[in-house]
Design a protein around this motif. Structure first.
Motif, PDB file in Angstrom:
ATOM      1  N   ARG A 139      42.283  28.821  13.291  1.00 11.08           N
ATOM      2  CA  ARG A 139      43.595  28.732  13.927  1.00 11.08           C
ATOM      3  C   ARG A 139      44.663  28.173  12.988  1.00 11.08           C
ATOM      4  O   ARG A 139      45.803  28.639  12.976  1.00 11.08           O
ATOM      5  N   ILE A 140      44.303  27.154  12.213  1.00  6.51           N
ATOM      6  CA  ILE A 140      45.333  26.542  11.375  1.00  6.51           C
ATOM      7  C   ILE A 140      45.753  27.477  10.252  1.00  6.51           C
ATOM      8  O   ILE A 140      46.928  27.520   9.867  1.00  6.51           O
ATOM      9  N   LYS A 141      44.824  28.268   9.762  1.00  6.44           N
ATOM     10  CA  LYS A 141      45.201  29.219   8.713  1.00  6.44           C
ATOM     11  C   LYS A 141      46.086  30.329   9.289  1.00  6.44           C
ATOM     12  O   LYS A 141      47.060  30.750   8.648  1.00  6.44           O
ATOM     13  N   SER A 142      45.764  30.768  10.497  1.00  5.29           N
ATOM     14  CA  SER A 142      46.608  31.765  11.147  1.00  5.29           C
ATOM     15  C   SER A 142      48.016  31.220  11.373  1.00  5.29           C
ATOM     16  O   SER A 142      49.015  31.911  11.133  1.00  5.29           O
ATOM     17  N   TRP A 143      48.093  29.973  11.827  1.00  3.54           N
ATOM     18  CA  TRP A 143      49.414  29.351  12.027  1.00  3.54           C
ATOM     19  C   TRP A 143      50.174  29.255  10.715  1.00  3.54           C
ATOM     20  O   TRP A 143      51.363  29.598  10.635  1.00  3.54           O
ATOM     21  N   ALA A 144      49.497  28.788   9.665  1.00  6.38           N
ATOM     22  CA  ALA A 144      50.160  28.590   8.376  1.00  6.38           C
ATOM     23  C   ALA A 144      50.687  29.897   7.800  1.00  6.38           C
ATOM     24  O   ALA A 144      51.799  29.950   7.257  1.00  6.38           O
ATOM     25  N   LEU A 145      49.911  30.966   7.924  1.00 10.42           N
ATOM     26  CA  LEU A 145      50.297  32.232   7.307  1.00 10.42           C
ATOM     27  C   LEU A 145      51.218  33.060   8.192  1.00 10.42           C
ATOM     28  O   LEU A 145      52.201  33.619   7.719  1.00 10.42           O
ATOM     29  N   GLU A 146      50.906  33.126   9.478  1.00 10.38           N
ATOM     30  CA  GLU A 146      51.599  34.066  10.350  1.00 10.38           C
ATOM     31  C   GLU A 146      52.793  33.456  11.081  1.00 10.38           C
ATOM     32  O   GLU A 146      53.768  34.159  11.367  1.00 10.38           O
ATOM     33  N   GLU A 147      52.725  32.159  11.395  1.00 10.14           N
ATOM     34  CA  GLU A 147      53.807  31.558  12.174  1.00 10.14           C
ATOM     35  C   GLU A 147      54.864  30.876  11.311  1.00 10.14           C
ATOM     36  O   GLU A 147      56.053  30.932  11.636  1.00 10.14           O
ATOM     37  N   LYS A 227      79.070  23.440  19.412  1.00  8.13           N
ATOM     38  CA  LYS A 227      78.615  24.828  19.462  1.00  8.13           C
ATOM     39  C   LYS A 227      78.987  25.588  18.198  1.00  8.13           C
ATOM     40  O   LYS A 227      78.310  26.538  17.809  1.00  8.13           O
ATOM     41  N   GLU A 228      80.053  25.155  17.564  1.00 10.19           N
ATOM     42  CA  GLU A 228      80.495  25.860  16.348  1.00 10.19           C
ATOM     43  C   GLU A 228      79.484  25.703  15.214  1.00 10.19           C
ATOM     44  O   GLU A 228      79.225  26.655  14.463  1.00 10.19           O
ATOM     45  N   TYR A 229      78.902  24.504  15.082  1.00 11.68           N
ATOM     46  CA  TYR A 229      78.054  24.234  13.920  1.00 11.68           C
ATOM     47  C   TYR A 229      76.550  24.266  14.223  1.00 11.68           C
ATOM     48  O   TYR A 229      75.739  24.265  13.296  1.00 11.68           O
ATOM     49  N   GLU A 230      76.206  24.314  15.494  1.00 17.77           N
ATOM     50  CA  GLU A 230      74.783  24.307  15.835  1.00 17.77           C
ATOM     51  C   GLU A 230      74.022  25.508  15.273  1.00 17.77           C
ATOM     52  O   GLU A 230      72.892  25.353  14.797  1.00 17.77           O
ATOM     53  N   PRO A 231      74.567  26.741  15.299  1.00 21.84           N
ATOM     54  CA  PRO A 231      73.807  27.874  14.752  1.00 21.84           C
ATOM     55  C   PRO A 231      73.447  27.708  13.279  1.00 21.84           C
ATOM     56  O   PRO A 231      72.352  28.115  12.861  1.00 21.84           O
ATOM     57  N   GLU A 232      74.319  27.117  12.492  1.00 21.52           N
ATOM     58  CA  GLU A 232      73.996  26.920  11.074  1.00 21.52           C
ATOM     59  C   GLU A 232      72.838  25.944  10.903  1.00 21.52           C
ATOM     60  O   GLU A 232      71.957  26.138  10.060  1.00 21.52           O
ATOM     61  N   TRP A 233      72.868  24.879  11.717  1.00 21.48           N
ATOM     62  CA  TRP A 233      71.747  23.937  11.657  1.00 21.48           C
ATOM     63  C   TRP A 233      70.457  24.622  12.085  1.00 21.48           C
ATOM     64  O   TRP A 233      69.421  24.485  11.416  1.00 21.48           O
ATOM     65  N   ALA A 234      70.481  25.376  13.188  1.00 28.00           N
ATOM     66  CA  ALA A 234      69.269  26.041  13.673  1.00 28.00           C
ATOM     67  C   ALA A 234      68.714  26.994  12.617  1.00 28.00           C
ATOM     68  O   ALA A 234      67.496  27.077  12.417  1.00 28.00           O
ATOM     69  N   GLN A 235      69.590  27.696  11.919  1.00 28.39           N
ATOM     70  CA  GLN A 235      69.141  28.594  10.865  1.00 28.39           C
ATOM     71  C   GLN A 235      68.517  27.826   9.717  1.00 28.39           C
ATOM     72  O   GLN A 235      67.544  28.278   9.091  1.00 28.39           O
ATOM     73  N   SER A 236      69.017  26.624   9.441  1.00 32.42           N
ATOM     74  CA  SER A 236      68.484  25.841   8.318  1.00 32.42           C
ATOM     75  C   SER A 236      67.037  25.426   8.527  1.00 32.42           C
ATOM     76  O   SER A 236      66.329  25.137   7.558  1.00 32.42           O
ATOM     77  N   LEU A 237      66.583  25.391   9.781  1.00 32.66           N
ATOM     78  CA  LEU A 237      65.196  24.986  10.050  1.00 32.66           C
ATOM     79  C   LEU A 237      64.193  26.007   9.547  1.00 32.66           C
ATOM     80  O   LEU A 237      62.996  25.724   9.499  1.00 32.66           O
ATOM     81  N   HIS A 238      64.670  27.181   9.167  1.00 29.69           N
ATOM     82  CA  HIS A 238      63.795  28.222   8.617  1.00 29.69           C
ATOM     83  C   HIS A 238      63.983  28.368   7.107  1.00 29.69           C
ATOM     84  O   HIS A 238      63.448  29.304   6.505  1.00 29.69           O
ATOM     85  N   ALA A 239      64.718  27.443   6.491  1.00 28.32           N
ATOM     86  CA  ALA A 239      65.114  27.609   5.090  1.00 28.32           C
ATOM     87  C   ALA A 239      63.966  27.442   4.117  1.00 28.32           C
ATOM     88  O   ALA A 239      63.974  28.037   3.035  1.00 28.32           O
ATOM     89  N   ASP A 240      62.993  26.599   4.420  1.00 26.05           N
ATOM     90  CA  ASP A 240      61.876  26.401   3.494  1.00 26.05           C
ATOM     91  C   ASP A 240      60.619  26.081   4.288  1.00 26.05           C
ATOM     92  O   ASP A 240      60.659  25.830   5.500  1.00 26.05           O
ATOM     93  N   ALA A 241      59.490  26.099   3.597  1.00 29.14           N
ATOM     94  CA  ALA A 241      58.198  25.922   4.270  1.00 29.14           C
ATOM     95  C   ALA A 241      58.079  24.568   4.983  1.00 29.14           C
ATOM     96  O   ALA A 241      57.590  24.517   6.118  1.00 29.14           O
ATOM     97  N   PRO A 242      58.474  23.450   4.357  1.00 31.17           N
ATOM     98  CA  PRO A 242      58.348  22.186   5.072  1.00 31.17           C
ATOM     99  C   PRO A 242      59.127  22.148   6.381  1.00 31.17           C
ATOM    100  O   PRO A 242      58.623  21.659   7.398  1.00 31.17           O
ATOM    101  N   ARG A 243      60.354  22.668   6.383  1.00 31.23           N
ATOM    102  CA  ARG A 243      61.133  22.632   7.627  1.00 31.23           C
ATOM    103  C   ARG A 243      60.553  23.579   8.674  1.00 31.23           C
ATOM    104  O   ARG A 243      60.527  23.261   9.870  1.00 31.23           O
ATOM    105  N   ARG A 244      60.081  24.743   8.240  1.00 36.75           N
ATOM    106  CA  ARG A 244      59.451  25.661   9.198  1.00 36.75           C
ATOM    107  C   ARG A 244      58.220  25.011   9.821  1.00 36.75           C
ATOM    108  O   ARG A 244      57.972  25.117  11.027  1.00 36.75           O
TER     109      ARG A 244
END
Length: 438
Positions: A139-147, A227-244
């Protein structure tokens, strides 16, 4: 003027227990957690029955009239009160997650690989259930690679060599299901991704670390903005592996934990990040800290977030008032400190072979106390052993002083995490080898 002596550690729990009548203390002792059963060694206090067992009254002469429970301890054992608290979950998860793993195997455990550090105080533990280990690995490998797309192909051997499934199964023997174990496993993998990618092996650097950690921390502790700046922050959570990894692991955890348990984890992760920053500051200054300074840093940059979630992984909750007690906080801190020195000792040769200067307790002792490498390493073992003995004695005292079932189980879970952490370090020969000091 000489500095004043530090104030002694205070706890209201023993003081409250001392006001009980003799019959109440006898009942508390009968229900207290048997620390030796969890750790394999002293100190000893009477055993706690399993969750479904009836508590037998102690065999004694007729008890004197029952004294009224002191209001302060009654408040603690009863949990929070007041407007809006009626729905808080204070004992157990009312609907456990569905069980998805086979029961543990009945065969006797195999001898673990690796060898313990000579002179190190620890308690042997059984081999983790191989059925659960195999399922968590999948499960953890599936999460790491696929999610979360955690690592490139050329990091796969290191991911497998980390052996995180055996680590978490060994540290949480009371987890009711694989789903519960996965809560801890995702968080452990995410924390290591942050450490590797931001701080150490895979592109980490002290330069700009504060900014990286702050932005990653918002994956655990969400940004509340316009609301103006929240989408940019939400997008940043996918910017690199640690944040994802942080975002996903915390989402799973918060879905199973109570709000109090989730907030407790966020607090301990902030402590962890503060410790990272102190170590980075010393690297930028090219300075070896004093021994006490290093130990202060290690109280923050340590494993504390892992045992602090032992109740969530176990499918119950230690009430917030009891978790916040100074005596409980001291036990958790001692457990985190001892387990982190275990890491310093087992990873010693690995870090010496890596580029640059890696601070660990033997290195700091050698530099600051003018010791040889061998003598510094042996003294670090003594420091660990002192921490372990103090952890066990403080946990035993707390178990007697506060016989609430959730306290007993939480202390048992923390002790199991300490022992499982040692077992993983000792057996992970892919990562660690011992120095030739004996």
């Amino acid at each position: 003027m000489p500095p004043p002596d530090p104030a002694p550690v205070q706890s209201t729990l023993p003081e409250s227990a001392a006001r009980f009548g003799a019959h109440v203390l006898a009942e508390a002792s009968a229900r207290a957690f048997d620390l030796a059963a969890a750790t394999g060694g002293p100190p000893r206090v009477p055993s706690l029955p399993g969750p479904s067992a009836e508590v037998a009254p102690p065999a004694a002469a007729p008890a004197p009239p029952v004294a009224e429970t002191p209001p302060d301890l009654a408040r603690l054992l009863g949990g929070p009160r007041g407007l809006g608290t009626a729905g808080l979950r204070l004992t157990a998860l009312t609907e456990p997650l569905p069980k998805t793993a086979a029961e543990p195997l009945s065969e006797p455990p195999a001898e673990p690989a690796g060898r313990p550090i000579p002179g190190l105080y620890f308690h042997p533990v059984p081999e983790p259930d191989p059925v659960r280990v195999a399922e968590i690995s999948r499960r953890i490998k599936s999460w790491a690679l696929e999610e979360v797309d955690l690592y490139p192909d050329d990091w796969e051997d290191e991911f497998d060599g980390f052996s995180v499934a055996g680590y978490m199964v060994g540290c949480h023997p009371d987890a009711p299901t694989v789903d519960h174990l996965m809560l801890a496993t995702r968080l452990m993998v995410a924390e290591n991704a942050v450490d590797d990618c931001y701080c150490e092996d895979h592109g980490g650097s002290p330069e700009g670390l504060g900014e990286r950690l702050l932005l990653a921390h918002t994956a655990l502790d969400p940004l509340h903005t316009t609301k103006e700046y929240e989408p940019e922050w939400a997008q940043s959570l996918h910017a690199d592996a640690p944040r994802r990894a942080y975002r996903s692991a915390m989402e799973y955890f918060a879905g199973a934990a109570s709000p109090s348990q989730a907030d407790r984890l966020r607090h301990d992760m902030a402590r962890l990040h503060l410790g990272y920053l102190a170590e980075a500051a010393w690297a930028q200054e090219d300075r070896v800290p004093e021994v006490w300074e290093y130990l202060a840093m290690r109280q923050f940059n340590n494993f504390r977030p892992c045992p602090t979630i032992t109740d969530t992984v176990g499918g119950y909750e230690l009430p917030a008032d009891l978790h916040a007690q100074p005596a409980m906080q001291r036990v958790i801190a001692l457990a985190g400190n001892a387990t982190t020195i275990v890491n310093d000792l087992y990873s010693y040769t690995k870090e010496l072979a890596s580029p640059g200067t890696h601070l660990n307790l033997p290195v700091v002792l050698a530099a600051r106390e003018n010791l040889s490498e061998r003598d510094a390493y042996l003294k670090a073992i003594e420091v660990h052993n002192d921490l372990m003995h103090t952890f066990e004695s403080e946990a035993a005292a707390l178990a007697v002083a506060c016989p609430a079932p959730s306290v007993q189980r939480f202390l048992r879970g923390v002790a199991a995490w300490v022992d499982g952490n040692h077992r993983w370090h000792m057996t992970n020969t892919y990562r660690y080898t011992l120095p030739d000091f004996w």
